[in-house]
Design a protein around this motif. Structure first.
Motif, PDB file in Angstrom:
ATOM      1  N   ILE A   1      -7.259   0.988  -3.175  1.00  0.00           N
ATOM      2  CA  ILE A   1      -7.803   2.109  -3.958  1.00  0.00           C
ATOM      3  C   ILE A   1      -8.700   2.984  -3.078  1.00  0.00           C
ATOM      4  CG2 ILE A   1      -9.385   2.672  -5.867  1.00  0.00           C
ATOM      5  CD1 ILE A   1      -8.184   0.172  -7.311  1.00  0.00           C
TER       6      ILE A   1
ATOM      7  N   GLY B   1      -2.552   1.953  -3.365  1.00  0.00           N
ATOM      8  CA  GLY B   1      -3.703   2.309  -4.191  1.00  0.00           C
ATOM      9  C   GLY B   1      -3.325   3.321  -5.263  1.00  0.00           C
TER      10      GLY B   1
ATOM     11  N   ASP C   1      -6.818  -5.022  -3.963  1.00  0.00           N
ATOM     12  CA  ASP C   1      -6.708  -3.831  -4.816  1.00  0.00           C
ATOM     13  C   ASP C   1      -7.775  -2.821  -4.415  1.00  0.00           C
ATOM     14  OD1 ASP C   1      -4.786  -5.197  -6.157  1.00  0.00           O
ATOM     15  OD2 ASP C   1      -5.623  -4.864  -8.171  1.00  0.00           O
TER      16      ASP C   1
END
Ligand code: CUA
Length: 408
Positions: free
Chosen positions: A395, A302, A391
Motif C-alpha cells: 500500500i 497495493g 499489505d
C-alpha cells in the motif's frame, strides 16, 4: 312573581344501536382494516428473502388488528361526538355513571388476550427467521468506522476453473494446503445468488454498528469483542442497499449503499445474482484469481489490495485513481509528493516511512483540519484492524506513486 322553569331534561338518545347499525359498523371496520393492509406493498421496501415474506405476513396481520382497533375506537369517538352532543339550550349534566365492572373486565381481558396472541406470533416468526437451514454459505462481515468489509474464502475445491493449483505461487499453495486450506479475500460489497442461504458472521473493529438490509428484513447489531450472526435466503435477484443502523460517529451515514451520479453503486450493497454460475462469473472467479495470482510489482499489488476493499479507506478519503470520493479524512491525490515534505515535520526518514507511520499510528500526526478518526492498522493478527506487513508495504509503494502528475 316570575315562574322559574327547571331546565328541560335532555332526551337521551338510546345507548343501544340497532342491529343494522352494528352490522354496518362491523363491515366498515373490517373493510377499512383490510384496505389498510392493501397498502403494505407500497409502504415496505421490496420483499426479497424468505425472512421478508414471514416478517411481512406478521406485519400485515398486526396492521389488520391495529386497523380494526383504530377504526373502532376513532369511530366510536366520532359517533359519540355527533350523536350525544349537547343540543342548543340544553345546560343539563349528563347522567351520573359509577363505573361498569363487566365493561372494565372486558376491555382489560380482550387486549390482554390480543397482546398474548401477537407476542406468540412474533416469537414464532423471530425463531423461524433465525433458524439454521441446510447448505448455508458463511460470509464474514467486518464493520469499522466507516465502512463494511465482506470476507470470502477460496479453498482448493473452490478454485476458479481458469486456475491450476500447480501454477500458483508456492506461498499461495501453502496457504491452500495448511490446516484451514483457505485463502481469505475481501470486498466492500456482499455477493450471493438466489436461494443460497447466507449466514453472516459479523465483527466490529471499533464501536457498535448494526448490519441492516431493508429488502431482506434482517437487522443485527455488530459489537466489538464478539461475533454476532444473522441469516437470510434471498429470493429475488437484484441490488439491495446495506445500511448501518447504529449511530457510530461522524461517518455513520456513509456506511450505507448509495447510487452515484452516473448510476453506479457506491459503498455497501448486497448484489444477488440469479444463479451460482452468474455469481462465479461476475464476482467470485475474478476476485479469487486476484488474490491467488498477485502481481509481483508491489505498487500494483497495493493498488489491487485497496481496490478489493480489504481496508475501509474509500468512505473517508478521496483518491481519483481508486474512484474514492470521501471527505471525512485528508484527500490522498498527490500524496506521493507530500509524503516526503511531511516526513520532515514528523521526523520520519522519508515519504515511505511517513505513510507507514500514518497507517500504524494515525493519531501521532493529524493533517490540519481533520480529527483523529482514522483506525490504527495493527501488524499482529488478533489485534483489531489487522494489516499484515506485506499489505502495508504494498500500500505504501502504491501511495508513493500517487503524485500530482502520475505519468512522471
Ligand atoms: Cu457504522 Cu453507523
Amino acid at each position: 312573581m316570575s315562574s322559574s322553569h327547571p331546565p328541560t331534561p335532555r332526551s337521551n338518545p338510546s345507548l343501544m344501536p340497532s342491529l343494522s347499525l352494528i352490522i354496518v359498523g362491523v363491515v366498515v371496520i373490517i373493510a377499512g382494516a383490510l384496505g389498510l393492509t392493501l397498502l403494505v406493498p407500497q409502504i415496505l421496501p421490496p420483499q426479497a428473502s424468505t425472512q421478508a415474506q414471514q416478517v411481512d405476513q406478521l406485519f400485515t396481520f398486526l396492521l389488520f388488528f391495529g386497523g380494526v382497533i383504530f377504526i373502532l375506537v376513532e369511530g366510536l369517538i366520532l359517533v359519540s361526538v355527533i350523536r350525544f352532543r349537547a343540543r342548543p339550550g340544553d345546560l343539563s349534566d349528563g347522567p351520573p355513571i359509577h363505573g361498569n365492572t363487566m365493561l372494565e373486565l372486558v376491555w382489560t381481558a380482550v387486549p390482554a388476550v390480543l397482546v398474548a396472541v401477537l407476542a406468540i406470533l412474533s416469537y414464532v416468526v423471530w425463531v423461524n427467521t433465525r433458524a439454521v437451514v441446510p447448505n448455508e454459505m458463511t460470509v464474514g462481515a467486518t464493520a469499522a468506522r466507516f465502512a463494511w468489509t465482506f470476507n470470502y474464502e477460496v479453498s482448493q475445491d473452490t478454485l476458479p476453473t481458469t486456475l491450476n493449483f500447480s501454477d500458483l505461487k508456492p506461498e499461495v499453495q501453502t496457504d491452500l494446503t495448511d490446516e484451514d486450506g483457505v485463502v481469505h479475500f475481501s470486498n466492500p460489497k456482499l455477493y450471493t445468488w438466489v436461494d443460497q442461504p447466507i449466514v453472516m458472521e459479523m465483527q466490529s473493529q471499533d464501536v457498535n454498528h448494526a448490519f441492516w438490509v431493508p429488502a431482506m428484513r434482517v437487522k443485527q447489531d455488530v459489537l466489538p469483542g464478539r461475533t454476532t450472526e444473522i441469516r437470510f435466503t434471498p429470493t429475488e435477484a437484484g441490488n439491495y442497499r446495506i445500511v448501518c443502523a447504529e449511530l457510530c460517529g461522524s461517518g455513520h451515514g456513509a456506511m450505507a449503499g448509495e447510487v452515484g451520479r452516473d448510476g453506479e453503486l457506491l459503498g455497501a450493497w448486497l448484489i444477488v445474482y440469479a444463479t451460482e454460475e452468474e455469481y462465479l462469473a461476475n464476482f467470485f472467479d475474478d476476485a479469487a484469481t486476484a488474490v491467488l495470482v498477485p502481481p509481483d510489482d508491489p505498487a500494483l499489488l497495493g493498488r489491487q489490495i485497496l481496490a478489493s476493499g480489504a481496508y475501509p479507506c474509500a468512505t473517508c478519503h478521496t483518491l481519483d485513481d481508486q474512484g474514492w470520493t470521501g471527505n471525512i479524512g485528508p484527500n490522498l491525490n498527490g500524496i506521493g509528493d507530500r509524503a516526503a515534505e511531511r516526513a520532515q515535520t514528523t521526523g520520519d526518514a522519508d515519504g515511505a516511512a511517513y505513510i507507514e507511520h500514518s497507517l500504524r499510528h494515525p493519531g501521532d500526526f493529524l493533517v490540519p483540519g481533520f480529527g483523529n478518526l482514522m483506525p490504527q492498522f495493527n501488524p499482529d493478527q488478533g489485534q483489531p484492524n489487522y494489516m499484515p506487513q506485506n499489505d502495508l508495504e504494498a500500500i505504501v509503494a502504491y501511495l508513493l506513486t500517487q503524485t500530482a502528475n502520475p505519468s512522471n
